[in-house]
Design an enzyme around this catalytic site. Structure first.
Site, mmCIF file in Angstrom:
data_model
loop_
_atom_site.group_PDB
_atom_site.id
_atom_site.type_symbol
_atom_site.label_atom_id
_atom_site.label_comp_id
_atom_site.label_asym_id
_atom_site.label_seq_id
_atom_site.Cartn_x
_atom_site.Cartn_y
_atom_site.Cartn_z
ATOM 1 N N ARG A 21 0.840 -1.212 0.000
ATOM 2 C CA ARG A 21 0.000 0.000 0.000
ATOM 3 C C ARG A 21 0.874 1.262 0.000
ATOM 4 O O ARG A 21 0.649 2.209 -0.775
ATOM 5 C CB ARG A 21 -0.902 -0.036 1.245
ATOM 6 C CG ARG A 21 -1.699 1.219 1.501
ATOM 7 C CD ARG A 21 -2.505 1.025 2.785
ATOM 8 N NE ARG A 21 -3.257 2.203 3.153
ATOM 9 C CZ ARG A 21 -2.775 3.160 3.929
ATOM 10 N NH1 ARG A 21 -1.541 3.088 4.413
ATOM 11 N NH2 ARG A 21 -3.527 4.197 4.233
ATOM 12 N N ARG A 25 1.012 3.941 -3.122
ATOM 13 C CA ARG A 25 0.530 5.313 -2.933
ATOM 14 C C ARG A 25 1.663 6.336 -3.004
ATOM 15 O O ARG A 25 1.470 7.460 -3.477
ATOM 16 C CB ARG A 25 -0.263 5.402 -1.633
ATOM 17 C CG ARG A 25 -1.539 4.568 -1.767
ATOM 18 C CD ARG A 25 -2.618 4.957 -0.827
ATOM 19 N NE ARG A 25 -3.850 4.267 -1.196
ATOM 20 C CZ ARG A 25 -4.873 4.112 -0.391
ATOM 21 N NH1 ARG A 25 -4.843 4.583 0.832
ATOM 22 N NH2 ARG A 25 -5.954 3.491 -0.813
ATOM 23 N N SER A 73 10.874 -19.050 -6.197
ATOM 24 C CA SER A 73 11.036 -19.460 -7.599
ATOM 25 C C SER A 73 12.342 -20.210 -7.864
ATOM 26 O O SER A 73 13.427 -19.672 -7.647
ATOM 27 C CB SER A 73 10.960 -18.230 -8.504
ATOM 28 O OG SER A 73 11.228 -18.590 -9.842
ATOM 29 N N GLY A 102 12.985 -11.731 1.760
ATOM 30 C CA GLY A 102 14.145 -12.025 2.603
ATOM 31 C C GLY A 102 15.407 -12.227 1.785
ATOM 32 O O GLY A 102 15.546 -11.678 0.685
ATOM 33 N N ILE A 127 9.394 -13.075 8.670
ATOM 34 C CA ILE A 127 9.155 -13.118 10.119
ATOM 35 C C ILE A 127 10.433 -13.471 10.878
ATOM 36 O O ILE A 127 10.526 -13.236 12.078
ATOM 37 C CB ILE A 127 8.021 -14.106 10.505
ATOM 38 C CG1 ILE A 127 8.403 -15.552 10.159
ATOM 39 C CG2 ILE A 127 6.700 -13.702 9.881
ATOM 40 C CD1 ILE A 127 7.517 -16.585 10.866
ATOM 41 N N ASP A 128 11.417 -14.039 10.183
ATOM 42 C CA ASP A 128 12.617 -14.557 10.875
ATOM 43 C C ASP A 128 13.533 -13.481 11.460
ATOM 44 O O ASP A 128 14.355 -13.781 12.331
ATOM 45 C CB ASP A 128 13.451 -15.416 9.913
ATOM 46 C CG ASP A 128 12.804 -16.763 9.638
ATOM 47 O OD1 ASP A 128 11.715 -17.022 10.167
ATOM 48 O OD2 ASP A 128 13.393 -17.561 8.876
ATOM 49 N N GLU A 188 12.068 -21.002 30.347
ATOM 50 C CA GLU A 188 13.156 -21.357 31.260
ATOM 51 C C GLU A 188 14.483 -21.514 30.507
ATOM 52 O O GLU A 188 15.551 -21.267 31.042
ATOM 53 C CB GLU A 188 12.814 -22.707 31.866
ATOM 54 C CG GLU A 188 13.518 -22.965 33.132
ATOM 55 C CD GLU A 188 12.508 -23.195 34.213
ATOM 56 O OE1 GLU A 188 12.929 -23.567 35.278
ATOM 57 O OE2 GLU A 188 11.295 -23.024 33.982
ATOM 58 N N HIS A 252 3.261 -22.653 10.790
ATOM 59 C CA HIS A 252 2.856 -21.515 9.942
ATOM 60 C C HIS A 252 1.829 -20.584 10.568
ATOM 61 O O HIS A 252 1.547 -19.522 9.991
ATOM 62 C CB HIS A 252 2.349 -22.030 8.586
ATOM 63 C CG HIS A 252 3.464 -22.501 7.707
ATOM 64 N ND1 HIS A 252 4.084 -23.708 7.890
ATOM 65 C CD2 HIS A 252 4.096 -21.902 6.661
ATOM 66 C CE1 HIS A 252 5.043 -23.849 6.983
ATOM 67 N NE2 HIS A 252 5.063 -22.767 6.231
HETATM 68 O O1 F6P Z 1 11.465 -17.578 6.063
HETATM 69 C C1 F6P Z 1 10.352 -17.600 6.869
HETATM 70 C C2 F6P Z 1 9.969 -19.012 7.231
HETATM 71 O O2 F6P Z 1 8.718 -18.953 7.853
HETATM 72 C C3 F6P Z 1 10.970 -19.779 8.074
HETATM 73 O O3 F6P Z 1 10.889 -19.463 9.440
HETATM 74 C C4 F6P Z 1 10.585 -21.188 7.775
HETATM 75 O O4 F6P Z 1 11.671 -22.058 7.986
HETATM 76 C C5 F6P Z 1 10.226 -21.121 6.321
HETATM 77 O O5 F6P Z 1 9.835 -19.800 6.060
HETATM 78 C C6 F6P Z 1 9.126 -22.067 5.910
HETATM 79 O O6 F6P Z 1 8.960 -21.951 4.535
HETATM 80 P P1 F6P Z 1 7.759 -22.575 3.711
HETATM 81 O O7 F6P Z 1 6.524 -21.797 4.046
HETATM 82 O O8 F6P Z 1 8.176 -22.429 2.315
HETATM 83 O O9 F6P Z 1 7.634 -23.986 4.180
#
Ligand code: F6P
Length: 322
Positions: A21, A25, A73, A102, A127-128, A188, A252
């Protein structure tokens, strides 16, 4: 520059839509035409390109996933695939690209620039949080909150049954999510791929737990840790057969959901900066926020260097596991 493209690639991350977005914009604000390439490099190869306008990105700031879809890809890794992609970029009159993704996304954009001179600005979307050149990546904060909420729920049942839970969080090669959510979730112990000694530390903690008479525990394990939570649980059970151990792999679920306020703000700021950099002649680099200031890092450095883990967290975890 009269026409630019935007795409998302690699694992999706909450906040990618907010970034799209902002890109669309900002381009329109600067009177630059903008198109969306569907499914990342796959769409570039297959000429799956759509026109975007201000309304195309209305009501998406709060949505997880990516309206442009994403993929990893294989074809773009080949010279043949990249030639097809370049032909489509030319055919569509695209002069610059904003790519959100990434490490793999940055690597692809760097090679594409070297081979065909197409300028790209990368925006860190994963997210990593394992990208050099930015303190936080888009989606990291939301993923942390999702994982933390899950751990809070696991805590309830762990407490009721006096069990040890090993919770596996995402992070293919790195422990950023594990470390941060370990702190936020009161773990922990935390096992991450970057630390070779953490198994010994884990055994140490559970030896002490016998003395401390702790009734339940949460251990956070990064996906990238050798063997993940399953292997760690098996080792812990072999060493302490009396423990009642359960394993949860969050998977996921961490990639979805409405982006947090922090992620929306980060995505917006990076999206605006990426477009303005591209228009100003930027190329072959990615944008990030370091100490709340916009920074640009070459794709080469972003891919080559590893962002260090916040090591002070280990120290805190050790102190707080008494
Ligand atoms: O790169 C982000 C990520 O969520 C990693 O933490 C994980 O190992 C990977 O993608 C999983 O990839 P996919 O959705 O292709 O299985």
């Amino acid at each position: 520059m009269q026409k630019i493209a935007v795409f998302t690639s690699g694992g999706d991350a909450p906040g990618m839509n907010a970034c799209i977005r902002a890109v669309v914009r900002t381009a329109i604000y600067h009177e630059v035409e903008v198109v969306g390439i569907m499914r990342g490099y796959e769409g570039m190869i297959n000429n799956d390109i759509i026109t975007l306008n201000s309304l195309s990105v209305a009501n998406i700031i709060q949505r997880g996933g990516t309206i442009l879809k994403s993929s990893r890809s294989e074809e773009f890794r080949t010279q043949e695939g990249r030639v097809k992609a370049f032909n489509n970029i030319q055919k569509n009159g695209i002069e610059g690209i904003v790519c959100i993704g990434g490490n793999g996304t940055y690597t692809g954009a760097g090679i594409f620039y070297e081979e065909f001179g197409i300028p790209s600005i990368g925006v860190p979307g994963t997210i990593d949080n394992d990208l050099f050149g930015t303190d936080n990546t888009i989606g990291y904060d939301t993923a942390l909150n999702t994982a933390m909420e899950a751990i809070d729920k696991i805590r309830d049942t762990a407490d009721s049954h006096n069990r040890v839970f090993l919770v596996e969080v995402m992070g293919r090669d790195s422990g950023f999510i594990a470390l941060a959510v370990g702190v936020a979730g009161g773990a922990e112990a935390i096992l991450v791929p970057e630390d070779q000694t953490d198994e010994a530390k884990l055994f140490d903690i559970f030896t002490q737990n016998k003395v401390r008479k702790k009734s339940f525990s949460i251990v956070v394990v990064a996906e990238g840790e050798h063997g993940g939570a399953m292997e760690a649980a098996a080792k812990l059970k072999a060493k302490f057969p009396e423990l009642d151990i359960r394993t949860t792999i969050l998977g996921h679920i961490q990639r979805g959901g409405s982006p947090s306020a922090r992620d929306r703000i980060l995505s917006t700021r990076l999206g605006v900066s990426a477009v303005e950099r591209l228009i100003a002649g930027g190329k072959n680099e990615c944008v990030g926020l370091i100490n709340n200031k916009v920074h640009f890092t070459s794709f080469k450095d972003a891919v080559e260097y590893r962002k260090p883990l916040p090591n002070y967290i280990y120290d805190m975890i050790e102190k707080l596991s008494v």
